[in-house]
Motif scaffolding. Sequence first.
Motif, mmCIF file in Angstrom:
data_model
loop_
_atom_site.group_PDB
_atom_site.id
_atom_site.type_symbol
_atom_site.label_atom_id
_atom_site.label_comp_id
_atom_site.label_asym_id
_atom_site.label_seq_id
_atom_site.Cartn_x
_atom_site.Cartn_y
_atom_site.Cartn_z
ATOM 1 N N ILE A 36 0.826 -1.204 0.000
ATOM 2 C CA ILE A 36 0.000 0.000 0.000
ATOM 3 C C ILE A 36 0.861 1.255 0.000
ATOM 4 C CG2 ILE A 36 -1.682 1.301 1.360
ATOM 5 C CD1 ILE A 36 -2.859 -1.341 2.277
ATOM 6 N N LEU A 37 1.965 1.241 0.761
ATOM 7 C CA LEU A 37 2.787 2.438 0.891
ATOM 8 C C LEU A 37 3.718 2.638 -0.299
ATOM 9 C CD1 LEU A 37 3.703 2.179 4.685
ATOM 10 C CD2 LEU A 37 1.974 3.633 3.623
ATOM 11 N N THR A 38 4.241 1.563 -0.860
ATOM 12 C CA THR A 38 5.195 1.702 -1.966
ATOM 13 C C THR A 38 4.525 1.825 -3.328
ATOM 14 O OG1 THR A 38 5.382 -0.720 -2.092
ATOM 15 C CG2 THR A 38 6.983 0.462 -0.706
ATOM 16 N N ASP A 39 3.404 1.143 -3.507
ATOM 17 C CA ASP A 39 2.696 1.183 -4.792
ATOM 18 C C ASP A 39 1.196 1.314 -4.519
ATOM 19 O OD1 ASP A 39 2.084 1.110 -7.446
ATOM 20 O OD2 ASP A 39 2.361 -1.054 -7.673
ATOM 21 N N PRO A 40 0.746 2.503 -4.079
ATOM 22 C CA PRO A 40 -0.650 2.648 -3.643
ATOM 23 C C PRO A 40 -1.673 2.407 -4.744
ATOM 24 C CG PRO A 40 0.436 4.782 -3.777
ATOM 25 C CD PRO A 40 1.501 3.762 -3.953
ATOM 26 N N TRP A 41 -1.342 2.688 -6.006
ATOM 27 C CA TRP A 41 -2.311 2.535 -7.091
ATOM 28 C C TRP A 41 -2.156 1.215 -7.839
ATOM 29 C CZ3 TRP A 41 -6.221 5.643 -6.836
ATOM 30 C CH2 TRP A 41 -6.057 6.909 -6.277
ATOM 31 N N GLY A 42 -1.186 0.407 -7.455
ATOM 32 C CA GLY A 42 -1.002 -0.869 -8.132
ATOM 33 C C GLY A 42 -1.963 -1.933 -7.620
ATOM 34 N N LEU A 43 -2.283 -2.866 -8.497
ATOM 35 C CA LEU A 43 -3.132 -3.981 -8.099
ATOM 36 C C LEU A 43 -2.341 -4.949 -7.228
ATOM 37 C CD1 LEU A 43 -4.962 -4.703 -11.478
ATOM 38 C CD2 LEU A 43 -5.891 -3.552 -9.457
ATOM 39 N N PRO A 44 -3.016 -5.649 -6.322
ATOM 40 C CA PRO A 44 -2.292 -6.599 -5.451
ATOM 41 C C PRO A 44 -1.729 -7.763 -6.251
ATOM 42 C CG PRO A 44 -4.663 -6.816 -5.155
ATOM 43 C CD PRO A 44 -4.457 -5.615 -6.012
ATOM 44 N N THR A 45 -0.483 -8.084 -6.007
ATOM 45 C CA THR A 45 0.129 -9.245 -6.655
ATOM 46 C C THR A 45 -0.239 -10.535 -5.943
ATOM 47 O OG1 THR A 45 2.131 -8.886 -5.325
ATOM 48 C CG2 THR A 45 2.061 -7.880 -7.516
ATOM 49 N N THR A 46 -0.479 -10.452 -4.655
ATOM 50 C CA THR A 46 -0.926 -11.592 -3.841
ATOM 51 C C THR A 46 -2.095 -11.158 -2.974
ATOM 52 O OG1 THR A 46 1.354 -12.422 -3.738
ATOM 53 C CG2 THR A 46 -0.223 -13.326 -2.157
ATOM 54 N N LEU A 47 -3.113 -11.995 -2.929
ATOM 55 C CA LEU A 47 -4.294 -11.659 -2.130
ATOM 56 C C LEU A 47 -4.025 -11.995 -0.661
ATOM 57 C CD1 LEU A 47 -7.184 -12.958 -4.438
ATOM 58 C CD2 LEU A 47 -6.223 -10.652 -4.276
ATOM 59 N N HIS A 48 -3.988 -10.977 0.169
ATOM 60 C CA HIS A 48 -3.739 -11.151 1.596
ATOM 61 C C HIS A 48 -5.092 -11.219 2.333
ATOM 62 C CE1 HIS A 48 0.666 -10.469 1.521
ATOM 63 N NE2 HIS A 48 0.385 -9.742 0.454
ATOM 64 N N TRP A 49 -5.658 -12.415 2.380
ATOM 65 C CA TRP A 49 -6.947 -12.590 3.050
ATOM 66 C C TRP A 49 -6.833 -12.400 4.560
ATOM 67 C CZ3 TRP A 49 -11.256 -12.833 0.233
ATOM 68 C CH2 TRP A 49 -11.145 -13.208 -1.117
ATOM 69 N N GLU A 50 -5.612 -12.469 5.082
ATOM 70 C CA GLU A 50 -5.458 -12.301 6.535
ATOM 71 C C GLU A 50 -5.792 -10.879 6.981
ATOM 72 O OE1 GLU A 50 -1.406 -11.550 4.636
ATOM 73 O OE2 GLU A 50 -3.061 -12.996 4.438
ATOM 74 N N ASN A 51 -5.804 -9.923 6.039
ATOM 75 C CA ASN A 51 -6.200 -8.565 6.417
ATOM 76 C C ASN A 51 -7.617 -8.540 6.978
ATOM 77 O OD1 ASN A 51 -3.747 -7.554 5.525
ATOM 78 N ND2 ASN A 51 -4.523 -6.992 3.499
ATOM 79 N N TRP A 52 -8.498 -9.336 6.353
ATOM 80 C CA TRP A 52 -9.892 -9.353 6.782
ATOM 81 C C TRP A 52 -10.035 -10.020 8.149
ATOM 82 C CZ3 TRP A 52 -13.836 -7.327 3.610
ATOM 83 C CH2 TRP A 52 -13.395 -6.863 2.365
#
Length: 310
Positions: free
Chosen positions: A71-87
């Motif tokens: 999020i901090l380094t590439d805020p507008w880029g699409l996620p390369t890996t889905l981090h479901w642990e965020n939820w």
Amino acid sequence: MTTEEIDAVAKLDTPTPRATGADDPAAKKRVGTEGGVLNVFSHGILVVWALMVGVPLLWVLWSAFKDSNGILTDPWGLPTTLHWENWSNAWNDANMGQYFINTAIVVGGSVVGTMVLGSMAAYVLARFTFPGNRFIYYLFVAGMSFPVFMLVIPLFFVLRDFPGSTLLATYHGLILVYIAYSLPFTVFFMTSFFRTLPNSVAEAAMIDGASHSRTFFQVMLPMAKPGLISIGIFNFLGQWNQYLLPMVLNQQEEKYVLTQGLAMIALQQGYENDWGALMAGMMIAMLPVLVVYAIFQRQVQAGLTAGAIK
């Protein structure tokens, strides 16, 4: 003078009919051009508005599947890996699950209470004539003119010093405040809606022996379903996203609502740097609103336009 000469003179004396606006090609072209410009302008406004609303929503959605570094380094880029642990982090570790339940309890109770009390008051004001009818109606209308910022301090002391037990940091106290806050617009909207309903149906029910309460609940209230759904959605959106009232009147952490929980998580990110969990928490808070509006979109539009047709 011969007959042919008389006809020729008559034709010369007859004025040539001028083209009307409907038959004038120049007028048609001008109207078509103006309509086209207006069409392009209105569609352009809608496109700009859709981008202003949709782009931030999509950004929060794909950021909810990225880690903090992404999020901090590439805020507008699409996620390369889905981090479901965020939820799961947002739901369990950040306590968004408890905040979600608290919000559902408060908003569910307040929306139901607002709709029942507001529709009953609006029905009486719209269908019955009695001394003080207009005065009471304008009192409700005047309630919409008071900003919530002027009321929070008096409300705090009223709830704190309520006879019997304090209502601060309680579900029922916050429900009562939400109902009082939402009643003026609800009564205003539903009064106008009930006035559009035909009197003959209520009169037929009364002739058949129905009481006033039975006529209201079994005849008139079902007919007002489009208006109820519309104002119910508005109340749900306003109460679900309410921040100032719970911030002042609900200072017990285990009873925080979602807006308070999101504010607390945002403050904690400066220390924990879990921005993915914050984005997931924002989506958890927004999803119920999006789902409810997507389900009842047609009913909301029907309720807003039904009052214009009688």
